[in-house]
Design an enzyme around this catalytic site. Sequence first.
Site, mmCIF file in Angstrom:
data_model
loop_
_atom_site.group_PDB
_atom_site.id
_atom_site.type_symbol
_atom_site.label_atom_id
_atom_site.label_comp_id
_atom_site.label_asym_id
_atom_site.label_seq_id
_atom_site.Cartn_x
_atom_site.Cartn_y
_atom_site.Cartn_z
ATOM 1 N N LYS A 81 -14.932 35.872 6.769
ATOM 2 C CA LYS A 81 -15.061 35.769 8.228
ATOM 3 C C LYS A 81 -13.732 36.083 8.922
ATOM 4 O O LYS A 81 -13.728 36.708 9.989
ATOM 5 C CB LYS A 81 -15.577 34.378 8.621
ATOM 6 C CG LYS A 81 -17.009 34.080 8.147
ATOM 7 C CD LYS A 81 -18.038 35.037 8.721
ATOM 8 C CE LYS A 81 -19.477 34.555 8.498
ATOM 9 N NZ LYS A 81 -20.473 35.515 8.982
ATOM 10 N N TYR A 131 -15.942 32.372 1.927
ATOM 11 C CA TYR A 131 -16.558 32.518 3.260
ATOM 12 C C TYR A 131 -15.477 32.642 4.335
ATOM 13 O O TYR A 131 -15.567 33.493 5.232
ATOM 14 C CB TYR A 131 -17.439 31.293 3.492
ATOM 15 C CG TYR A 131 -18.290 31.301 4.734
ATOM 16 C CD1 TYR A 131 -19.495 31.996 4.777
ATOM 17 C CD2 TYR A 131 -17.904 30.571 5.857
ATOM 18 C CE1 TYR A 131 -20.289 31.968 5.912
ATOM 19 C CE2 TYR A 131 -18.689 30.536 6.997
ATOM 20 C CZ TYR A 131 -19.886 31.238 7.022
ATOM 21 O OH TYR A 131 -20.669 31.200 8.151
HETATM 22 P P1 NAP Z 1 -29.554 31.588 7.652
HETATM 23 O O1 NAP Z 1 -30.475 30.708 8.416
HETATM 24 O O2 NAP Z 1 -29.220 31.263 6.244
HETATM 25 O O3 NAP Z 1 -30.127 33.101 7.748
HETATM 26 C C1 NAP Z 1 -29.410 34.133 7.143
HETATM 27 C C2 NAP Z 1 -30.018 35.460 7.512
HETATM 28 O O4 NAP Z 1 -29.255 36.490 6.844
HETATM 29 C C3 NAP Z 1 -31.455 35.608 7.037
HETATM 30 O O5 NAP Z 1 -32.196 36.337 7.983
HETATM 31 C C4 NAP Z 1 -31.301 36.411 5.758
HETATM 32 O O6 NAP Z 1 -32.437 37.212 5.458
HETATM 33 C C5 NAP Z 1 -30.137 37.312 6.102
HETATM 34 N N1 NAP Z 1 -29.475 37.842 4.904
HETATM 35 C C6 NAP Z 1 -28.944 37.151 3.869
HETATM 36 N N2 NAP Z 1 -28.451 38.007 2.944
HETATM 37 C C7 NAP Z 1 -28.673 39.264 3.424
HETATM 38 C C8 NAP Z 1 -28.424 40.564 2.930
HETATM 39 N N3 NAP Z 1 -27.848 40.780 1.746
HETATM 40 N N4 NAP Z 1 -28.804 41.635 3.684
HETATM 41 C C9 NAP Z 1 -29.394 41.459 4.882
HETATM 42 N N5 NAP Z 1 -29.702 40.248 5.404
HETATM 43 C C10 NAP Z 1 -29.331 39.165 4.671
HETATM 44 O O7 NAP Z 1 -28.140 31.735 8.391
HETATM 45 P P2 NAP Z 1 -27.640 31.293 9.846
HETATM 46 O O8 NAP Z 1 -27.144 29.902 9.762
HETATM 47 O O9 NAP Z 1 -28.627 31.662 10.872
HETATM 48 O O10 NAP Z 1 -26.342 32.217 9.955
HETATM 49 C C11 NAP Z 1 -26.381 33.497 10.552
HETATM 50 C C12 NAP Z 1 -24.955 34.001 10.679
HETATM 51 O O11 NAP Z 1 -24.181 33.065 11.412
HETATM 52 C C13 NAP Z 1 -24.243 34.194 9.337
HETATM 53 O O12 NAP Z 1 -23.403 35.320 9.398
HETATM 54 C C14 NAP Z 1 -23.413 32.935 9.213
HETATM 55 O O13 NAP Z 1 -22.290 33.123 8.399
HETATM 56 C C15 NAP Z 1 -23.034 32.693 10.661
HETATM 57 N N6 NAP Z 1 -22.687 31.305 10.967
HETATM 58 C C16 NAP Z 1 -23.592 30.297 10.819
HETATM 59 C C17 NAP Z 1 -23.204 28.999 11.129
HETATM 60 C C18 NAP Z 1 -24.128 27.825 11.008
HETATM 61 O O14 NAP Z 1 -23.661 26.694 11.225
HETATM 62 N N7 NAP Z 1 -25.388 28.008 10.725
HETATM 63 C C19 NAP Z 1 -21.902 28.752 11.571
HETATM 64 C C20 NAP Z 1 -21.014 29.805 11.703
HETATM 65 C C21 NAP Z 1 -21.422 31.083 11.397
HETATM 66 P P3 NAP Z 1 -33.616 36.677 4.477
HETATM 67 O O15 NAP Z 1 -34.350 35.613 5.250
HETATM 68 O O16 NAP Z 1 -34.428 37.889 4.208
HETATM 69 O O17 NAP Z 1 -32.928 36.128 3.266
#
Ligand code: NAP
Length: 244
Positions: free
Chosen positions: A157, A153
């Site tokens: 990133k 990851y």
């Molecule tokens: P999440 O709740 O797990 O949601 C992930 C989203 O990505 C879902 O809509 C999922 O769609 C979609 N997805 C997964 N695999 C995919 C694929 N192959 N093609 C297209 N869409 C796909 O994640 P989140 O926490 O909101 O994170 C969103 C972004 O922020 C990510 O890039 C993550 O790395 C980044 N981020 C998150 C955090 C955190 O603390 N949460 C921190 C830093 C960065 P489905 O529902 O259809 O599976």
Amino acid sequence: MTDKVLALVTGATRGIGRAVAERLARTGHKVIGTATSESGAAAIREVLQAIDPANDGIVLNIADGVQTAEALKAFLDQHGTPEVVVNNAGITRDNLFLRMSDDEWEAVINTNLTGVFRVCKAMVKPMLKQKTGTIINISSIIGTTGNAGQANYAAAKAGLEGFTRSLAQEVASRNITVNCVAPGFIKTDMTDVLPEAQKEAILATVPSKRLGQAEEIAGTVAFLASSDAKYITGQTIHVNGGMN
Ligand code: NAP
């Protein structure tokens, strides 16, 4: 017809992507949000069309090059060239390095890094012709700090941030900006699955002493998508409660 600004948000079904899609939909954008499944696309369609029937949900799997090219061609044919592209979709496959399998490595690099390359491949050419637009890539604090158990990851990133800086330089003269927003620890499904002890250890490293809310990332994305941010490009904006 709509005079709203067209925005594509990947991974809009939940968490940060859903908050971004809803925020943009409430602030003058026609939003097309993506999901990996038909049922997810229907769910985000319902959420977004409650704001404006012009919004929509579509199926997109950025881990699959062929499906991505086809789905984004259909998107361009139906809606035209977006002014705002938010590459939010992402996954984790955590494991300590010695236990990390090729599959865990490949899945994260393929989705979180190559997936963004694929979406940009489809979008940048028409955006260059349009001579206006912004691409906002959702990175992570982990791309800067690294994290035990997240070598895949962190690599994806950190790579995404380098990709962003490079693409920004290539398209800046055509009035297109490319930036990252790097969240810290945000309350979503991605962090809900972490063991309680790990969540407490994370909180100890956050000066604000709380997890962030998805809406707090959405606010920064909305700013970058606005005309106030037109001179910001090739940057990573950290939104993390003071982590370093
Ligand atoms: P999440 O709740 O797990 O949601 C992930 C989203 O990505 C879902 O809509 C999922 O769609 C979609 N997805 C997964 N695999 C995919 C694929 N192959 N093609 C297209 N869409 C796909 O994640 P989140 O926490 O909101 O994170 C969103 C972004 O922020 C990510 O890039 C993550 O790395 C980044 N981020 C998150 C955090 C955190 O603390 N949460 C921190 C830093 C960065 P489905 O529902 O259809 O599976």
